[in-house]
Design a protein around this motif. Structure first.
Motif, PDB file in Angstrom:
ATOM      1  N   MET A  91      15.215  69.096  29.065  1.00 44.30           N
ATOM      2  CA  MET A  91      14.683  70.392  29.499  1.00 44.30           C
ATOM      3  C   MET A  91      14.055  70.293  30.881  1.00 44.30           C
ATOM      4  O   MET A  91      14.302  71.135  31.762  1.00 44.30           O
ATOM      5  N   LEU A  92      13.234  69.261  31.099  1.00 46.83           N
ATOM      6  CA  LEU A  92      12.590  69.076  32.405  1.00 46.83           C
ATOM      7  C   LEU A  92      13.634  68.726  33.470  1.00 46.83           C
ATOM      8  O   LEU A  92      13.533  69.156  34.622  1.00 46.83           O
ATOM      9  N   PHE A  93      14.618  67.952  33.063  1.00 48.67           N
ATOM     10  CA  PHE A  93      15.722  67.588  33.957  1.00 48.67           C
ATOM     11  C   PHE A  93      16.463  68.851  34.409  1.00 48.67           C
ATOM     12  O   PHE A  93      16.782  69.025  35.586  1.00 48.67           O
ATOM     13  N   GLY A  94      16.698  69.763  33.450  1.00 49.93           N
ATOM     14  CA  GLY A  94      17.367  71.016  33.770  1.00 49.93           C
ATOM     15  C   GLY A  94      16.507  71.911  34.639  1.00 49.93           C
ATOM     16  O   GLY A  94      17.025  72.663  35.485  1.00 49.93           O
ATOM     17  N   ALA A  95      15.184  71.850  34.446  1.00 44.74           N
ATOM     18  CA  ALA A  95      14.274  72.651  35.268  1.00 44.74           C
ATOM     19  C   ALA A  95      14.323  72.231  36.734  1.00 44.74           C
ATOM     20  O   ALA A  95      14.016  73.036  37.628  1.00 44.74           O
ATOM     21  N   GLU A  96      14.758  71.005  36.967  1.00 46.59           N
ATOM     22  CA  GLU A  96      14.906  70.509  38.335  1.00 46.59           C
ATOM     23  C   GLU A  96      16.267  70.865  38.922  1.00 46.59           C
ATOM     24  O   GLU A  96      16.576  70.503  40.064  1.00 46.59           O
ATOM     25  N   GLY A  97      17.062  71.550  38.142  1.00 45.70           N
ATOM     26  CA  GLY A  97      18.384  71.919  38.626  1.00 45.70           C
ATOM     27  C   GLY A  97      19.368  70.770  38.609  1.00 45.70           C
ATOM     28  O   GLY A  97      20.416  70.833  39.288  1.00 45.70           O
ATOM     29  N   LEU A  98      19.071  69.733  37.848  1.00 44.77           N
ATOM     30  CA  LEU A  98      19.930  68.557  37.779  1.00 44.77           C
ATOM     31  C   LEU A  98      20.927  68.675  36.627  1.00 44.77           C
ATOM     32  O   LEU A  98      20.689  69.380  35.647  1.00 44.77           O
ATOM     33  N   THR A  99      22.031  67.955  36.774  1.00 45.69           N
ATOM     34  CA  THR A  99      23.107  68.030  35.787  1.00 45.69           C
ATOM     35  C   THR A  99      23.321  66.674  35.142  1.00 45.69           C
ATOM     36  O   THR A  99      23.310  65.637  35.827  1.00 45.69           O
ATOM     37  N   LEU A 100      23.515  66.674  33.861  1.00 41.45           N
ATOM     38  CA  LEU A 100      23.733  65.430  33.121  1.00 41.45           C
ATOM     39  C   LEU A 100      25.038  64.772  33.542  1.00 41.45           C
ATOM     40  O   LEU A 100      26.022  65.450  33.843  1.00 41.45           O
ATOM     41  N   ASP A 101      25.038  63.444  33.539  1.00 43.52           N
ATOM     42  CA  ASP A 101      26.225  62.663  33.859  1.00 43.52           C
ATOM     43  C   ASP A 101      26.963  62.345  32.565  1.00 43.52           C
ATOM     44  O   ASP A 101      26.505  61.524  31.764  1.00 43.52           O
ATOM     45  N   SER A 102      28.061  62.994  32.348  1.00 43.96           N
ATOM     46  CA  SER A 102      28.804  62.836  31.096  1.00 43.96           C
ATOM     47  C   SER A 102      29.476  61.478  30.963  1.00 43.96           C
ATOM     48  O   SER A 102      29.961  61.128  29.892  1.00 43.96           O
ATOM     49  N   SER A 103      29.500  60.695  32.049  1.00 45.05           N
ATOM     50  CA  SER A 103      30.151  59.381  31.996  1.00 45.05           C
ATOM     51  C   SER A 103      29.239  58.318  31.384  1.00 45.05           C
ATOM     52  O   SER A 103      29.683  57.208  31.084  1.00 45.05           O
ATOM     53  N   GLN A 104      27.964  58.654  31.191  1.00 47.47           N
ATOM     54  CA  GLN A 104      27.009  57.701  30.623  1.00 47.47           C
ATOM     55  C   GLN A 104      27.299  57.455  29.146  1.00 47.47           C
ATOM     56  O   GLN A 104      27.935  58.278  28.468  1.00 47.47           O
ATOM     57  N   SER A 105      26.791  56.353  28.627  1.00 47.36           N
ATOM     58  CA  SER A 105      27.043  55.988  27.237  1.00 47.36           C
ATOM     59  C   SER A 105      26.420  56.983  26.262  1.00 47.36           C
ATOM     60  O   SER A 105      26.945  57.223  25.177  1.00 47.36           O
TER      61      SER A 105
END
Length: 285
Positions: free
Chosen positions: A160-174
């Motif tokens: 949630m906090l990551f999204g509040a920063e406008g950042l996007t998850l890296d789907s290549s991670q484990s």
């Protein structure tokens, strides 16, 4: 001597014949009276009312259990028809959808502007969920479900906090959340003080308060606080590393107790977390 015997025999026969009565003409049998209950040939006995002769059925009923034309014996239906109240296989009563489907209908809560069917616009947290969703801070468990009463995990809070920063998850991670966890550690939101932190498990309220306070520091917010937790009956249960964080968030109105308790060891629901995230972002702005 022979002549005497013949005369004697003849006289004996005549004597016997005179003693036997003459019988009536034996060729005509005596008249036999009718026996009660027997019928003359071709005449049927009179039956009780409503009863049919042997082999016949009352009017409207067929022999051998067969029903009149167009009707079936009791308990049977014409071919292809089910017993009363049932429909032929594969069919449903009018207005009912096939198994596993629901009839198409309008959304039950027309004021709900989110895509989540498991929340109501009248819920106390609704406006916060709507704001967080529209801002991209949160997403649902599925496209149509938010699961507001489900306990939030450490990973979900950080995302949630990551999204509040406008950042996007890296789907290549484990792991789906790994890039958000790495970001939180790099920027001091997750520290060694959180020795019991597990991203896959429900996070405690005191750990939430600690991480949110660290997020405020990350965003340049002054976090000095002289807040007093003595108003809460269970203030002694707050871990040392989370006392100042809890005091700050209480002072700022981000966190409030319940029935005089802070409940630091309990968990937050997803709905409660959405409310807190919106309040934290508003405090930064």
């Amino acid at each position: 001597m022979k002549r005497k015997f013949t005369a004697y025999a003849l006289s004996l026969v005549l004597a016997i014949g005179a003693a036997v009565p003459v019988l009536a003409d034996e060729t005509v049998p005596p008249e036999i009276p009718e026996i009660s209950g027997e019928m003359s040939e071709g005449e049927l006995p009179e039956l009780p009312e409503g009863e049919a002769p042997d082999g016949e059925k009352p009017d409207g009923e067929k022999p051998g259990g067969e029903a009149p034309n167009g009707e079936m014996p009791d308990g049977e239906k014409p071919e292809g028809e089910k017993p009363d109240g049932e429909m032929p296989d594969g069919e449903k009563p009018e207005g009912e959808a096939p198994d596993g489907e629901k009839p198409t209908e309008e959304q039950s809560d027309p004021d709900n502007e989110t895509p989540f069917s498991d929340i109501l616009s009248s819920s106390w947290y609704y406006s916060y969920v709507l704001e967080a969703y529209n801002a991209g801070y949160i997403s649902g468990k599925t496209e149509t479900s938010f699961a507001p009463n489900e306990k939030i995990t450490g990973a979900q809070l950080i995302v949630m906090l990551f999204g509040a920063e406008g950042l996007t998850l890296d789907s290549s991670q484990s792991k789906w959340y790994q890039s958000a966890i790495d970001w939180a550690k790099e920027n001091g939101l997750i520290t060694d003080d959180l020795s019991g932190f597990d991203p896959d498990k429900a996070i405690t309220r005191e750990d939430v308060m600690y991480i949110l306070c660290r997020y405020l520091i990350y965003k340049g917010k002054t976090v000095d606080s002289t807040g007093d937790l003595s108003q809460f009956n269970d203030n002694s249960l707050v871990s040392d590393y989370a006392v100042s964080s809890a005091a700050l968030l209480v002072d700022e109105g981000i966190i409030s107790g319940s029935d005089g308790n802070l409940n630091p060891k309990d968990s937050l629901t997803r709905a409660e977390s959405a409310v807190i995230i919106v309040k934290i972002i508003a405090l930064i702005k």
